[in-house]
Design an enzyme around this catalytic site. Structure first.
Site, PDB file in Angstrom:
ATOM      1  CE  LYS A  38      -3.481  18.575  14.951  1.00 20.68           C
ATOM      2  NZ  LYS A  38      -4.503  17.574  14.823  1.00 20.68           N
ATOM      3  CE  LYS A  71      -4.974  20.049  18.297  1.00 23.01           C
ATOM      4  NZ  LYS A  71      -5.174  18.972  18.076  1.00 23.01           N
TER       5      LYS A  71
HETATM    6  C1  PBG Z   1      -6.207  14.181  15.599  1.00 26.08           C
HETATM    7  C2  PBG Z   1      -6.049  15.097  17.167  1.00 26.08           C
HETATM    8  C3  PBG Z   1      -5.378  15.580  17.534  1.00 26.08           C
HETATM    9  C4  PBG Z   1      -5.478  16.518  19.063  1.00 26.08           C
HETATM   10  C5  PBG Z   1      -6.227  16.277  18.475  1.00 26.08           C
HETATM   11  N1  PBG Z   1      -6.773  15.939  17.325  1.00 26.08           N
HETATM   12  C6  PBG Z   1      -3.522  14.535  18.222  1.00 26.08           C
HETATM   13  C7  PBG Z   1      -2.481  15.369  16.968  1.00 26.08           C
HETATM   14  O1  PBG Z   1      -2.709  15.488  16.228  1.00 26.08           O
HETATM   15  O2  PBG Z   1      -1.857  14.062  16.777  1.00 26.08           O
HETATM   16  C8  PBG Z   1      -4.910  16.923  20.172  1.00 26.08           C
HETATM   17  C9  PBG Z   1      -5.261  17.612  21.079  1.00 26.08           C
HETATM   18  C10 PBG Z   1      -4.320  17.394  22.365  1.00 26.08           C
HETATM   19  O3  PBG Z   1      -3.403  16.859  22.569  1.00 26.08           O
HETATM   20  O4  PBG Z   1      -4.857  17.627  23.229  1.00 26.08           O
HETATM   21  N2  PBG Z   1      -4.992  14.629  15.006  1.00 26.08           N
HETATM   22 ZN    ZN Z   2      -4.784  12.637  13.617  1.00 25.83          ZN
END
Ligand code: PBG
Ligand code: ZN
Length: 322
Positions: free
Chosen positions: A192, A245
């Protein structure tokens, strides 16, 4: 004599005959933003997606099931935030309540996944707890494991940690097993990247960090090996499914991970990837429907077994796929 590849593209039947992969409803996971109130409120930066109360969530899920969408991923939009995110593992919190209701109504017809992270529950918006400006790893992991357990107790089929703390998969697996939840799977956000791709999501969930950024826990987009290494670590810790992701921007990593391991791979077609297509479509600059489908296909082709996408419902409603 010369070779004519176009022979295999002559008509739709022969094109289908030689098609190397498919995108089907079973590959799609529809995200939901669930709030404790009633009714629904639109999310301006995420066209077509709304925050829904528990009743409204159930109604929407029922409609989604009729379309053939059987897997959902729930995000909580709580109204209670605090430094230690106590509400994240409250059995009476919005997500446990929603999961109990959904499981009561739809039982095994529906696969319920829950996001496990603290950012929507902390008053500072970070994915872990903070001490002296530092995001504390092990303290956060203990809370996250508790959160996963509470989701499992409510009936979640799969818990999906998105926090990016170290060791959280092992801690969750141990906590779940100790309490008799051996059958609850862990889908870990394994790779991520940090950056601007999650803007509309943070509007939706109210989870923007109030200070600093997420770069001490989410990954540096310049790195590929780092993510692959951490993904394999998640597997060792007991993850059942690995997620990459943002998906479209990391097709190289999906492909490389596919070659490195034998576990199912998920991709998250994240909020900005979705909203950018919607915005350009509104301006009349692109064919949004077709572009969205082509993005989803590229995720599958790179090696993604399943895709979390805001476009899932639309793909079935408009019969882009069947
Ligand atoms: C929470 C989370 C996020 C996303 C999924 N779970 C946001 C972040 O990490 O700030 C992003 C998903 C998206 O942008 O559609 N940690
Ligand atoms: Zn988060």
């Amino acid at each position: 004599m010369f070779i004519r590849p176009r022979r295999l593209r002559l008509n739709p039947i022969i094109r289908d005959l030689v098609a190397e992969m498919d995108l089907r409803p079973r590959h799609l996971i529809q995200p939901y933003f669930v709030h404790p109130g009633s009714g629904s409120s639109n999310i301006e930066s995420l066209p077509g997606i709304a925050r829904t109360g528990i009743d409204e969530t159930c109604r929407q899920v029922e409609a989604d099931l009729k379309l053939g969408l059987k897997s959902i991923l729930l995000f909580g939009v709580p109204d209670t935030k605090s430094p230690m995110a106590e509400h994240s593992h409250d059995p009476e919190g919005v997500i446990p309540m929603a999961v109990r209701e959904l499981k009561k109504r739809f039982r095994q017809d529906l696969l319920v996944m829950t996001d496990v992270c603290l950012c929507a529950y902390t008053d500072h918006g970070h994915c872990g707890v903070v001490e002296d400006g530092e995001i504390k790893n092990d303290e956060s992991v203990a809370i996250l494991a508790e959160m996963a357990l509470v989701h499992a107790q409510a009936g979640a089929d799969i818990v999906a940690p998105s926090d990016m703390m170290d060791g959280r998969v092992a801690a969750m697996r141990a906590r779940l097993d100790d309490e008799g939840f051996q059958n609850v799977s862990i889908l870990s956000y394994a790779i991520k990247h940090s950056g601007a791709y999650y803007g509309p999501f943070r509007d939706a969930a109210g989870s923007s960090p109030k200070f600093g950024d997420r770069r001490t826990y989410q990954m540096d987009p310049r790195n590929a090996r780092e993510g692959l290494k951490d993904a394999l670590l998640d597997l060792e810790e007991g993850a059942d499914i690995l997620m990459v992701k943002p998906g479209i921007h990391n097709l190289d990593l999906v492909w490389r991970l596919r070659e490195l391991c034998l576990s199912p791979i998920a991709t998250y077609h994240v909020s900005s990837e979705y909203s950018a297509v919607k915005a350009a479509d509104r301006l009349g600059w692109v064919n949004g429907d077709q572009l969205m489908l082509e993005q989803l296909i590229s995720l599958r082709r790179a090696g993604s077994d399943m895709i979390v996408t805001y476009a899932g419902r639309e793909a079935l409603q408009k019969q882009w796929i069947s």
